[in-house]
Enzyme design. Structure first.
Site, PDB file in Angstrom:
ATOM      1  N   GLY A 120      -4.421   4.509   2.669  1.00 57.06           N
ATOM      2  CA  GLY A 120      -5.762   3.930   2.808  1.00 57.06           C
ATOM      3  C   GLY A 120      -6.315   3.951   4.220  1.00 57.06           C
ATOM      4  O   GLY A 120      -7.341   3.322   4.477  1.00 57.06           O
TER       5      GLY A 120
ATOM      6  N   ASP B  80       1.542  13.183   0.062  1.00 58.86           N
ATOM      7  CA  ASP B  80       1.861  11.993   0.846  1.00 58.86           C
ATOM      8  C   ASP B  80       1.956  12.336   2.335  1.00 58.86           C
ATOM      9  O   ASP B  80       2.783  13.151   2.742  1.00 58.86           O
ATOM     10  CB  ASP B  80       3.209  11.469   0.302  1.00 58.86           C
ATOM     11  CG  ASP B  80       3.522  10.069   0.764  1.00 58.86           C
ATOM     12  OD1 ASP B  80       2.827   9.563   1.654  1.00 58.86           O
ATOM     13  OD2 ASP B  80       4.478   9.492   0.220  1.00 58.86           O
TER      14      ASP B  80
ATOM     15  N   ASP C  33       2.717   0.672   0.602  1.00 57.78           N
ATOM     16  CA  ASP C  33       3.481   0.676  -0.654  1.00 57.78           C
ATOM     17  C   ASP C  33       3.552  -0.705  -1.304  1.00 57.78           C
ATOM     18  O   ASP C  33       3.838  -1.700  -0.646  1.00 57.78           O
ATOM     19  CB  ASP C  33       4.918   1.151  -0.395  1.00 57.78           C
ATOM     20  CG  ASP C  33       4.958   2.625  -0.056  1.00 57.78           C
ATOM     21  OD1 ASP C  33       3.885   3.217   0.172  1.00 57.78           O
ATOM     22  OD2 ASP C  33       6.071   3.174  -0.020  1.00 57.78           O
TER      23      ASP C  33
HETATM   24  C1  GLA Z   1       5.695   6.796   0.440  1.00 57.17           C
HETATM   25  C2  GLA Z   1       4.737   6.559  -0.711  1.00 57.17           C
HETATM   26  C3  GLA Z   1       5.505   6.054  -1.910  1.00 57.17           C
HETATM   27  C4  GLA Z   1       6.568   7.075  -2.297  1.00 57.17           C
HETATM   28  C5  GLA Z   1       7.476   7.356  -1.112  1.00 57.17           C
HETATM   29  C6  GLA Z   1       8.427   8.508  -1.378  1.00 57.17           C
HETATM   30  O1  GLA Z   1       6.277   5.616   0.891  1.00 57.17           O
HETATM   31  O2  GLA Z   1       3.729   5.665  -0.342  1.00 57.17           O
HETATM   32  O3  GLA Z   1       4.633   5.829  -3.004  1.00 57.17           O
HETATM   33  O4  GLA Z   1       5.950   8.254  -2.743  1.00 57.17           O
HETATM   34  O5  GLA Z   1       6.728   7.696   0.042  1.00 57.17           O
HETATM   35  O6  GLA Z   1       9.218   8.833  -0.285  1.00 57.17           O
END
Ligand code: GLA
Length: 501
Positions: free
Chosen positions: A304, A265, A325
């Protein structure tokens, strides 16, 4: 004449006093907004300064003062896209009320700030140059995720409450309640498992995960697989330890623990890397995983941006997030599923998938009708199916949605072609996905507020005749005809497998 001059001078002085009233450091009082502040400098009707927040300092632009009102714009570069946010405010001494623009699916909000200093804004700290990596060589395909990965992930429901005990209970439940038999195999621990590093730089788990290798063994003992999470930045999105400058070491650690899946991430990587280096940053971990000695599915999470669908697979990615998200609301799910996936379908294929984010089915924010739409649309999109609810105790209506084998078979179709919208009439949409053996999956969706009849035609699929229609939620064959209509409830779906020629 004297009087006029006097009046003018008085007005000018009054305006000046009012203008000076804005200068200084204003700090938000509202709970949860701590850390957000404004440094302002008023100069007549002109307003300059900057906003300070978690992401650092951003200059304000086009700042204006009119009486007790102010307005300014914050212009940011969102991965190459200019984003403008308009702010307005009212001064009612000693408070400054600022209206924050609508952001991330939330409407405009008012925040109250109070002045903690009347000093001029101090100069902004110099910007630290970001790292630019040379383009990386393509990472060879690892042979994994031939169909979209299926499993469970802790984040949507449990956030920072995930623990060894919870993960074991979820694995037990997946075996007991039929999720495993339906194809859900990965048990993925998202953010917040990390502690710091030991003296040799090895990543450590925190007190909620006393022995992660033993946990992986336990999960493997159930015939399931284990996933984990990290960031290419120094910190994860929740502020835990990231993999920055420890990529190869972490990949080896994961392999030694028995990890089968990594979600990686972007998060704080933004603070260290120039975002144009994103493909190379991901390829670095992609290669590290391939050299780790263990097959590990590589899930890219960078919302994305930077046209990931064009380079995600070359960076070794088996899937990549295509949006921000998801939240457990109709607005979020339908916006992502219907509106934000269009045009991405050609990038998906066996081994490398578009990921519109994890499932919210069963988390309580949508109706069963809406959750059926979620499941159907994700399957037509050939999306990874990662349940995001509490699997330890799933009501039968939710389990029926998650384990509908006929719909899962669409998601897992071996042809590996992502479907797309083929017809639209206002709130009514027809989506279709070509399947192995020449048949089609068809979804009739109603995004409107009232029930409606939705129709598909053989021509929508490029066919001249339809020879068989099977309803995948009713589990029943229907009479074949050149066109077919279904009554679809508000926010609902009717989904079919169709054969023809
Ligand atoms: C980001 C990701 C989420 C999750 C959080 C965790 O927001 O997009 O899917 O993994 O981090 O902190």
């Amino acid at each position: 004449m004297k009087l006029v001059w006097f009046a003018l001078a008085y007005t000018a002085l009054a305006l000046q006093l009012q203008a000076d009233d804005w200068t200084g450091h204003w700090v938000a009082q509202a709970p949860g907004r701590a850390g957000v502040s404004l440094w302002l400098k008023a100069d007549g009707m002109r307003l300059t300064g900057y906003m300070s927040g978690r992401g650092g300092e951003t200059s304000i632009a086009e700042g204006k003062i009119e009486g007790d009102r102010l307005s300014f714009v914050v212009i940011t570069d969102y991965y190459g896209e200019e984003r403008r946010a308009n702010y307005t405010g009212i001064l009612s001494s000693p408070e400054l009320k600022i209206t924050l623009p609508a952001m991330g699916g939330r409407g405009p909000r008012e925040v109250t700030l109070t002045r903690v200093s009347t000093a001029d804004p101090p100069p902004l700290p110099p910007t630290v140059p970001k790292i630019t990596l040379p383009p990386a060589k393509d990472v060879p395909y690892d042979g994994l995720a031939k169909t979209p990965p299926m499993g469970w992930n802790s984040w949507n429901k449990f956030r920072d409450q995930v623990s060894d005990q919870l993960v074991r209970q979820v694995a037990d439940a997946m075996v007991r309640n039929g999720m495993k038999d339906a194809g859900y195999l990965y048990v993925n621990i998202d953010d917040t498992w990390e502690a710091g590093r030991d003296g040799q730089g090895n990543i450590r788990t925190n007190e909620r995960f006393p022995d992660i290798k033993a946990l992986a063994d336990y999960i493997h003992g159930k015939g399931l697989k284990m996933g984990i999470y990290s960031s290419p930045g120094p910190k994860t999105c929740a502020g835990y330890e990231g993999s920055y400058q420890h990529e190869e070491q972490d990949a080896k650690t994961y392999a030694a623990w028995g990890v089968d899946y990594l979600k990686y991430d972007w998060c704080s990587a933004n603070q260290v890397y120039d975002y144009h280096s994103m493909p190379a940053v991901y390829a670095k971990m992609g290669l590290a995983l391939e050299n780790s000695g263990r097959p590990i599915v590589f899930s890219l999470c960078q919302y994305g941006v930077v046209k990931v669908q064009q380079w995600g697979a070359n960076a070794g990615g088996n899937l990549w997030r295509t949006t921000g998200d998801i939240r457990d609301t109709w607005r979020s799910m339908s916006g992502i599923g219907f509106d934000q996936q269009a045009g991405l379908e050609s990038a998906a294929g066996s081994g490398h998938w578009n990921d519109p984010d994890m499932l919210e089915i069963g988390n309580g924010g949508m109706t069963d009708t809406e959750y059926r739409t979620h499941m159907s649309l994700w399957s037509i999109l050939a999306a990874p199916l990662l349940a995001g609810n509490d699997l330890r105790n799933v009501p039968p209506n939710i389990l029926d949605i998650l384990t509908n084998r006929e719909v899962i078979a669409i998601d897992q179709d071996p042809l590996g072609k992502q479907g797309k919208r083929v017809a639209r009439n206002g709130d009514l949409e027809v989506w279709a996905r070509p399947l192995a053996g020449g048949s089609w999956a068809v979804g009739l969706f109603n995004r409107g507020d009232a029930p409606a009849k939705v129709t598909f035609h053989a021509a929508d699929l490029g066919l001249s005749r339809i020879t068989a229609i099977r309803d995948l939620w009713e589990h029943a064959n229907q009479k074949a005809a050149a066109e077919y209509s279904a009554e679809v409830p508000s926010h609902g779906v009717a989904m079919f497998k169709v054969e023809g020629r």
